[in-house]
Design a protein around this motif. Structure first.
Motif, PDB file in Angstrom:
ATOM      1  N   ASP A 160       0.760  -1.275  -0.075  1.00  0.00           N
ATOM      2  CA  ASP A 160      -0.217   0.076  -0.004  1.00  0.00           C
ATOM      3  C   ASP A 160       0.784   1.341  -0.009  1.00  0.00           C
ATOM      4  O   ASP A 160       0.563   2.176  -0.615  1.00  0.00           O
ATOM      5  CB  ASP A 160      -0.742   0.095   1.240  1.00  0.00           C
ATOM      6  N   THR A 161       1.833   1.222   0.893  1.00  0.00           N
ATOM      7  CA  THR A 161       2.655   2.417   0.849  1.00  0.00           C
ATOM      8  C   THR A 161       3.361   2.668  -0.435  1.00  0.00           C
ATOM      9  O   THR A 161       3.726   3.791  -0.923  1.00  0.00           O
ATOM     10  CB  THR A 161       3.819   2.335   1.877  1.00  0.00           C
ATOM     11  N   PHE A 162       3.829   1.784  -1.164  1.00  0.00           N
ATOM     12  CA  PHE A 162       4.638   1.505  -2.479  1.00  0.00           C
ATOM     13  C   PHE A 162       3.669   2.223  -3.135  1.00  0.00           C
ATOM     14  O   PHE A 162       4.104   3.044  -4.092  1.00  0.00           O
ATOM     15  CB  PHE A 162       4.890   0.309  -3.132  1.00  0.00           C
ATOM     16  N   GLU A 163       2.500   1.919  -3.695  1.00  0.00           N
ATOM     17  CA  GLU A 163       1.316   2.454  -4.534  1.00  0.00           C
ATOM     18  C   GLU A 163       1.093   3.981  -3.913  1.00  0.00           C
ATOM     19  O   GLU A 163       1.132   4.550  -5.097  1.00  0.00           O
ATOM     20  CB  GLU A 163       0.137   1.629  -4.380  1.00  0.00           C
ATOM     21  N   ASN A 164       0.762   4.192  -2.862  1.00  0.00           N
ATOM     22  CA  ASN A 164       1.017   5.690  -2.730  1.00  0.00           C
ATOM     23  C   ASN A 164       1.940   6.477  -2.941  1.00  0.00           C
ATOM     24  O   ASN A 164       1.888   7.442  -3.499  1.00  0.00           O
ATOM     25  CB  ASN A 164       0.564   5.816  -0.975  1.00  0.00           C
ATOM     26  N   PHE A 165       3.244   6.149  -2.685  1.00  0.00           N
ATOM     27  CA  PHE A 165       4.421   7.000  -3.280  1.00  0.00           C
ATOM     28  C   PHE A 165       4.497   6.976  -4.796  1.00  0.00           C
ATOM     29  O   PHE A 165       4.487   8.050  -5.188  1.00  0.00           O
ATOM     30  CB  PHE A 165       5.558   5.960  -2.836  1.00  0.00           C
ATOM     31  N   LEU A 166       3.939   5.842  -5.389  1.00  0.00           N
ATOM     32  CA  LEU A 166       4.258   5.924  -6.773  1.00  0.00           C
ATOM     33  C   LEU A 166       3.119   7.081  -7.264  1.00  0.00           C
ATOM     34  O   LEU A 166       3.263   7.910  -8.186  1.00  0.00           O
ATOM     35  CB  LEU A 166       3.853   4.697  -7.645  1.00  0.00           C
ATOM     36  N   HIS A 206       1.772   9.670  -5.942  1.00  0.00           N
ATOM     37  CA  HIS A 206       2.257  10.861  -5.600  1.00  0.00           C
ATOM     38  C   HIS A 206       3.677  11.358  -5.994  1.00  0.00           C
ATOM     39  O   HIS A 206       3.904  12.406  -6.802  1.00  0.00           O
ATOM     40  CB  HIS A 206       2.304  11.178  -4.154  1.00  0.00           C
ATOM     41  N   LYS A 207       4.432  10.572  -6.369  1.00  0.00           N
ATOM     42  CA  LYS A 207       5.703  11.007  -7.023  1.00  0.00           C
ATOM     43  C   LYS A 207       5.779  10.937  -8.359  1.00  0.00           C
ATOM     44  O   LYS A 207       6.464  11.752  -9.123  1.00  0.00           O
ATOM     45  CB  LYS A 207       7.047   9.977  -6.613  1.00  0.00           C
ATOM     46  N   PHE A 208       4.956  10.116  -9.185  1.00  0.00           N
ATOM     47  CA  PHE A 208       4.831   9.981 -10.549  1.00  0.00           C
ATOM     48  C   PHE A 208       3.573  10.117 -10.984  1.00  0.00           C
ATOM     49  O   PHE A 208       2.860   9.203 -11.684  1.00  0.00           O
ATOM     50  CB  PHE A 208       5.277   8.591 -11.023  1.00  0.00           C
ATOM     51  N   ASN A 209       2.954  11.123 -10.681  1.00  0.00           N
ATOM     52  CA  ASN A 209       1.389  11.540 -10.943  1.00  0.00           C
ATOM     53  C   ASN A 209       0.914  11.706 -12.165  1.00  0.00           C
ATOM     54  O   ASN A 209      -0.167  11.519 -12.457  1.00  0.00           O
ATOM     55  CB  ASN A 209       0.828  12.305  -9.924  1.00  0.00           C
ATOM     56  N   THR A 210       1.936  12.005 -13.061  1.00  0.00           N
ATOM     57  CA  THR A 210       1.487  12.428 -14.603  1.00  0.00           C
ATOM     58  C   THR A 210       1.835  11.363 -15.131  1.00  0.00           C
ATOM     59  O   THR A 210       1.704  11.395 -16.453  1.00  0.00           O
ATOM     60  CB  THR A 210       2.512  13.710 -14.967  1.00  0.00           C
ATOM     61  N   THR A 211       2.336  10.190 -14.685  1.00  0.00           N
ATOM     62  CA  THR A 211       2.697   8.838 -15.561  1.00  0.00           C
ATOM     63  C   THR A 211       1.538   7.718 -15.325  1.00  0.00           C
ATOM     64  O   THR A 211       1.193   7.821 -14.446  1.00  0.00           O
ATOM     65  CB  THR A 211       4.081   8.297 -15.038  1.00  0.00           C
ATOM     66  N   LYS A 212       1.231   7.541 -16.635  1.00  0.00           N
ATOM     67  CA  LYS A 212       0.037   6.541 -16.617  1.00  0.00           C
ATOM     68  C   LYS A 212       0.843   5.085 -16.290  1.00  0.00           C
ATOM     69  O   LYS A 212       1.740   4.812 -16.519  1.00  0.00           O
ATOM     70  CB  LYS A 212      -0.494   6.275 -18.170  1.00  0.00           C
ATOM     71  N   ARG A 213       0.067   4.575 -15.261  1.00  0.00           N
ATOM     72  CA  ARG A 213       0.310   3.289 -14.385  1.00  0.00           C
ATOM     73  C   ARG A 213      -0.787   2.516 -14.150  1.00  0.00           C
ATOM     74  O   ARG A 213      -1.916   3.106 -13.735  1.00  0.00           O
ATOM     75  CB  ARG A 213       1.340   3.451 -13.505  1.00  0.00           C
ATOM     76  N   ILE A 215      13.684   0.739 -10.003  1.00  0.00           N
ATOM     77  CA  ILE A 215      12.597   0.883 -10.537  1.00  0.00           C
ATOM     78  C   ILE A 215      12.124   2.274 -10.768  1.00  0.00           C
ATOM     79  O   ILE A 215      11.867   2.867 -11.937  1.00  0.00           O
ATOM     80  CB  ILE A 215      11.432   0.430  -9.624  1.00  0.00           C
ATOM     81  N   PHE A 216      12.496   3.319  -9.798  1.00  0.00           N
ATOM     82  CA  PHE A 216      12.581   4.396  -9.891  1.00  0.00           C
ATOM     83  C   PHE A 216      13.327   5.141 -11.061  1.00  0.00           C
ATOM     84  O   PHE A 216      12.768   5.990 -11.718  1.00  0.00           O
ATOM     85  CB  PHE A 216      12.652   5.303  -8.477  1.00  0.00           C
ATOM     86  N   ARG A 217      14.444   4.837 -11.157  1.00  0.00           N
ATOM     87  CA  ARG A 217      15.473   5.169 -12.306  1.00  0.00           C
ATOM     88  C   ARG A 217      14.833   5.032 -13.414  1.00  0.00           C
ATOM     89  O   ARG A 217      14.964   5.912 -14.512  1.00  0.00           O
ATOM     90  CB  ARG A 217      16.792   4.575 -11.992  1.00  0.00           C
ATOM     91  N   GLU A 218      14.117   3.704 -13.641  1.00  0.00           N
ATOM     92  CA  GLU A 218      13.889   3.335 -15.044  1.00  0.00           C
ATOM     93  C   GLU A 218      12.430   4.169 -15.304  1.00  0.00           C
ATOM     94  O   GLU A 218      12.377   4.688 -16.531  1.00  0.00           O
ATOM     95  CB  GLU A 218      13.536   1.918 -14.994  1.00  0.00           C
ATOM     96  N   ILE A 219      11.730   4.378 -14.273  1.00  0.00           N
ATOM     97  CA  ILE A 219      10.522   5.333 -14.587  1.00  0.00           C
ATOM     98  C   ILE A 219      11.019   6.666 -15.020  1.00  0.00           C
ATOM     99  O   ILE A 219      10.481   7.335 -16.012  1.00  0.00           O
ATOM    100  CB  ILE A 219       9.805   5.494 -13.194  1.00  0.00           C
ATOM    101  N   VAL A 220      12.035   7.274 -14.409  1.00  0.00           N
ATOM    102  CA  VAL A 220      12.336   8.639 -14.631  1.00  0.00           C
ATOM    103  C   VAL A 220      13.027   8.522 -15.778  1.00  0.00           C
ATOM    104  O   VAL A 220      12.837   9.545 -16.735  1.00  0.00           O
ATOM    105  CB  VAL A 220      13.326   9.076 -13.886  1.00  0.00           C
ATOM    106  N   SER A 275       2.438   8.781 -25.581  1.00  0.00           N
ATOM    107  CA  SER A 275       1.522   7.808 -25.292  1.00  0.00           C
ATOM    108  C   SER A 275       2.073   6.432 -24.664  1.00  0.00           C
ATOM    109  O   SER A 275       1.294   5.685 -24.244  1.00  0.00           O
ATOM    110  CB  SER A 275       1.173   7.229 -26.672  1.00  0.00           C
ATOM    111  N   LYS A 276       3.482   6.334 -24.324  1.00  0.00           N
ATOM    112  CA  LYS A 276       4.191   5.583 -23.642  1.00  0.00           C
ATOM    113  C   LYS A 276       3.855   5.555 -22.048  1.00  0.00           C
ATOM    114  O   LYS A 276       3.590   6.624 -21.637  1.00  0.00           O
ATOM    115  CB  LYS A 276       5.689   5.707 -23.747  1.00  0.00           C
ATOM    116  N   ASN A 277       3.876   4.375 -21.625  1.00  0.00           N
ATOM    117  CA  ASN A 277       3.560   4.262 -19.920  1.00  0.00           C
ATOM    118  C   ASN A 277       4.095   3.360 -19.508  1.00  0.00           C
ATOM    119  O   ASN A 277       4.906   2.447 -19.970  1.00  0.00           O
ATOM    120  CB  ASN A 277       1.919   4.277 -19.870  1.00  0.00           C
ATOM    121  N   ILE A 278       4.185   3.482 -18.122  1.00  0.00           N
ATOM    122  CA  ILE A 278       4.861   2.542 -17.468  1.00  0.00           C
ATOM    123  C   ILE A 278       4.887   1.036 -17.773  1.00  0.00           C
ATOM    124  O   ILE A 278       5.374   0.072 -17.620  1.00  0.00           O
ATOM    125  CB  ILE A 278       4.961   2.966 -15.568  1.00  0.00           C
ATOM    126  N   LYS A 279       3.497   0.720 -17.718  1.00  0.00           N
ATOM    127  CA  LYS A 279       2.863  -0.750 -17.703  1.00  0.00           C
ATOM    128  C   LYS A 279       3.627  -1.309 -18.732  1.00  0.00           C
ATOM    129  O   LYS A 279       3.785  -2.784 -18.694  1.00  0.00           O
ATOM    130  CB  LYS A 279       1.407  -0.658 -18.119  1.00  0.00           C
TER     131      LYS A 279
END
Length: 112
Positions: A22-28, A30-37, A89-94, A104-108
């Motif tokens: 749950d904490t990991f989901e909340n962090f993602l 808030h931190k990556f709120n403009t990225t589709k996941r 994981i965070f580095r790859e997202i950034v 149109s690219k997204n994390i998924k």
């Protein structure tokens, strides 16, 4: 059922895994709120369930695992079940967000 036979320490460990998920989901969120996941959206129980299944199979001699799953919750499973370092994981997202001109690219679609 087997889960009723867990002692308090094991139940606390399962609860801790749920909290990590749950904490990991909340962090993602808030931190990556403009990225589709695709987050867990109520599927948090998959994290301790998969972890317990993998731990039990390891005790019985399994050496490797292949997990096929939909996009929903994949990052959380990578981080909290497969123990992929969260920094990686965070580095790859950034890097995905910085290097891509294709919005149109997204994390998924990047892990699989």
């Amino acid at each position: 059922p087997r889960f009723l036979k867990y002692d308090n320490e094991k139940k606390l460990h399962i609860y801790e895994r749920l909290c990590f998920a749950d904490t990991f989901e909340n962090f993602l969120a808030h931190k990556f709120n403009t990225t589709k996941r695709f987050d867990l959206d109520g599927g948090e129980a998959i994290v301790p369930a998969l972890k317990d299944g993998i731990d039990r199979a390891s005790e019985l001699g399994a050496h490797s695992f292949i997990i096929g799953m939909p996009h929903r919750g994949r990052l959380n499973v990578l981080a909290n079940v497969m123990r992929k370092p969260m920094q990686l994981i965070f580095r790859e997202i950034v890097e995905l967000n910085c290097d891509s001109n294709d919005h149109s690219k997204n994390i998924k679609g990047e892990w699989g």
